[in-house]
Design a protein around this motif. Structure first.
Motif, PDB file in Angstrom:
ATOM      1  N   GLU A 124      23.479 -26.499 -22.504  1.00 50.11           N
ATOM      2  CA  GLU A 124      22.469 -27.414 -21.960  1.00 50.11           C
ATOM      3  C   GLU A 124      21.086 -27.228 -22.577  1.00 50.11           C
ATOM      4  OE1 GLU A 124      23.206 -26.605 -17.766  1.00 50.11           O
ATOM      5  OE2 GLU A 124      25.242 -27.053 -18.450  1.00 50.11           O
ATOM      6  N   VAL A 125      20.954 -26.214 -23.451  1.00 48.44           N
ATOM      7  CA  VAL A 125      19.644 -25.946 -24.059  1.00 48.44           C
ATOM      8  C   VAL A 125      19.351 -27.003 -25.127  1.00 48.44           C
ATOM      9  CG1 VAL A 125      18.394 -24.302 -25.518  1.00 48.44           C
ATOM     10  CG2 VAL A 125      19.709 -23.469 -23.563  1.00 48.44           C
ATOM     11  N   ASP A 126      18.127 -27.557 -25.109  1.00 48.19           N
ATOM     12  CA  ASP A 126      17.747 -28.570 -26.098  1.00 48.19           C
ATOM     13  C   ASP A 126      17.300 -27.946 -27.415  1.00 48.19           C
ATOM     14  OD1 ASP A 126      18.082 -30.892 -24.412  1.00 48.19           O
ATOM     15  OD2 ASP A 126      16.324 -30.187 -23.304  1.00 48.19           O
ATOM     16  N   GLU A 169       8.479 -24.730 -35.432  1.00 45.80           N
ATOM     17  CA  GLU A 169       7.111 -25.231 -35.592  1.00 45.80           C
ATOM     18  C   GLU A 169       6.357 -25.301 -34.266  1.00 45.80           C
ATOM     19  OE1 GLU A 169       6.332 -27.114 -38.877  1.00 45.80           O
ATOM     20  OE2 GLU A 169       7.876 -25.640 -39.335  1.00 45.80           O
ATOM     21  N   ARG A 170       7.083 -25.185 -33.162  1.00 44.35           N
ATOM     22  CA  ARG A 170       6.509 -25.552 -31.870  1.00 44.35           C
ATOM     23  C   ARG A 170       5.534 -24.536 -31.316  1.00 44.35           C
ATOM     24  NH1 ARG A 170       5.813 -29.303 -32.611  1.00 44.35           N
ATOM     25  NH2 ARG A 170       7.864 -29.705 -33.448  1.00 44.35           N
ATOM     26  N   GLU A 202       3.945 -32.622 -26.350  1.00 39.53           N
ATOM     27  CA  GLU A 202       4.854 -33.688 -25.884  1.00 39.53           C
ATOM     28  C   GLU A 202       6.283 -33.455 -26.386  1.00 39.53           C
ATOM     29  OE1 GLU A 202       2.232 -34.075 -27.823  1.00 39.53           O
ATOM     30  OE2 GLU A 202       2.877 -35.043 -29.690  1.00 39.53           O
ATOM     31  N   ARG A 203       6.431 -32.667 -27.433  1.00 42.70           N
ATOM     32  CA  ARG A 203       7.768 -32.380 -27.967  1.00 42.70           C
ATOM     33  C   ARG A 203       8.588 -31.447 -27.061  1.00 42.70           C
ATOM     34  NH1 ARG A 203       9.089 -32.753 -33.718  1.00 42.70           N
ATOM     35  NH2 ARG A 203       7.627 -34.224 -34.602  1.00 42.70           N
ATOM     36  N   VAL A 204       7.906 -30.694 -26.189  1.00 47.92           N
ATOM     37  CA  VAL A 204       8.665 -29.801 -25.295  1.00 47.92           C
ATOM     38  C   VAL A 204       8.692 -30.337 -23.858  1.00 47.92           C
ATOM     39  CG1 VAL A 204       8.224 -27.720 -26.650  1.00 47.92           C
ATOM     40  CG2 VAL A 204       6.719 -28.248 -24.733  1.00 47.92           C
ATOM     41  N   GLY A 233       4.777 -28.346 -20.236  1.00 49.35           N
ATOM     42  CA  GLY A 233       5.680 -29.267 -19.532  1.00 49.35           C
ATOM     43  C   GLY A 233       7.164 -29.019 -19.732  1.00 49.35           C
ATOM     44  N   ALA A 234       7.533 -27.892 -20.360  1.00 52.05           N
ATOM     45  CA  ALA A 234       8.962 -27.587 -20.523  1.00 52.05           C
ATOM     46  C   ALA A 234       9.618 -27.516 -19.143  1.00 52.05           C
ATOM     47  CB  ALA A 234       9.146 -26.271 -21.264  1.00 52.05           C
TER      48      ALA A 234
END
Ligand code: ZN
Ligand code: ZN
Length: 247
Positions: A124-126, A169-170, A202-204, A233-234
């Motif tokens: 389930e990990v993105d 990169e995050r 926003e990517r996480v 926001g993760a």
């Protein structure tokens, strides 16, 4: 002529005289990175573990380790630890951390993936996000050992049908913190607080992230990374570590 033949034979059988990082025995060519015996005897973390961070528990602990008990608001939601930290894990980690054995870390990650594939929440990990090094430390070492571990894990999981993105990169280390080794817990915590930034938050946002690190000692570094990701926001932050010091 005889010497040439001997040299050829030894090259055929041995990996350039590489030694097992744990027992220091010369490796046979078929033994990549670790001798067969040390590989068999690796101290896997398969006894009682902390239900939050995955750290091996002591007999005094109920179902949480001391770090998770002391801080009920820890930003870590779940965790998985491959080895119980001791001599073997220490020797291997020293190899990929201090002895410039970049491919040893990648190999360790691929080995971890074999067991990690059975972890119930893994599918389930993105995204996998390795704990970053500060650019100064990165140029010193030439690579980030946690990134190598994560790359090995991602490729091992993909081979087992678990598609997972590796995102290097995050997360950015914005403060060049002094070495944590041998420092007291309170110092470690203060040392890494606010040391990490999320690039393009926003990517996480709403994503399920798994942080990857080599050794969890107090967990202060992972807490700081997880806090930054949660702030961005993760939805869920897991930690995956090569080894952890028992509670
Ligand atoms: Zn060995
Ligand atoms: Zn814990």
């Amino acid at each position: 002529m005889k010497n040439k033949l001997l040299e050829h034979l030894s090259r055929l059988l041995l990996i350039d005289n590489d030694r097992c990082p744990v027992c220091k025995k010369i490796l046979w060519k078929k033994e990549a990175y670790l001798c067969d015996q040390c590989l068999r005897e690796l101290p896997k973390n398969d006894a009682r573990t902390c239900r939050r961070c995955g750290r091996p528990l002591s007999s005094d602990d109920a179902d949480l380790c001391s770090a998770c008990r002391d801080d009920a608001k820890r930003p870590i939601d779940r965790g998985w630890v491959w080895l119980v930290y001791g001599r073997a894990a220490e020797q291997i980690a020293a190899g990929f951390k201090f002895n410039y054995q970049k491919t040893l870390a990648y190999w360790a990650g691929a080995q971890m993936a074999q067991d990690l594939a059975d972890c119930p929440w893994m599918a389930e990990v993105d995204a996998l996000i390795p704990v970053p090094l500060h650019p100064n430390r990165l140029s010193e070492r030439g690579y980030n050992q946690s990134e190598q571990l994560a790359a090995g894990i991602a490729s091992g999981l993909n081979e087992r049908g678990i598609e997972i993105t590796l995102d290097v990169e995050r997360l950015k280390r914005v403060v060049d913190t002094p070495h944590q080794l041998g420092q007291p817990a309170a110092f470690r915590l203060k040392n890494v607080k606010n040391a990490f930034d999320v690039v393009d938050p926003e990517r996480v946002y709403g994503k399920r992230i798994a942080l990857v690190d080599d050794v969890m000692t107090t967990g202060a570094t992972l807490d700081a990374c997880a806090a930054a990701l949660k702030q961005a926001g993760a939805a869920d932050v897991a930690v995956i570590t090569f080894a952890a010091v028992p509670s």
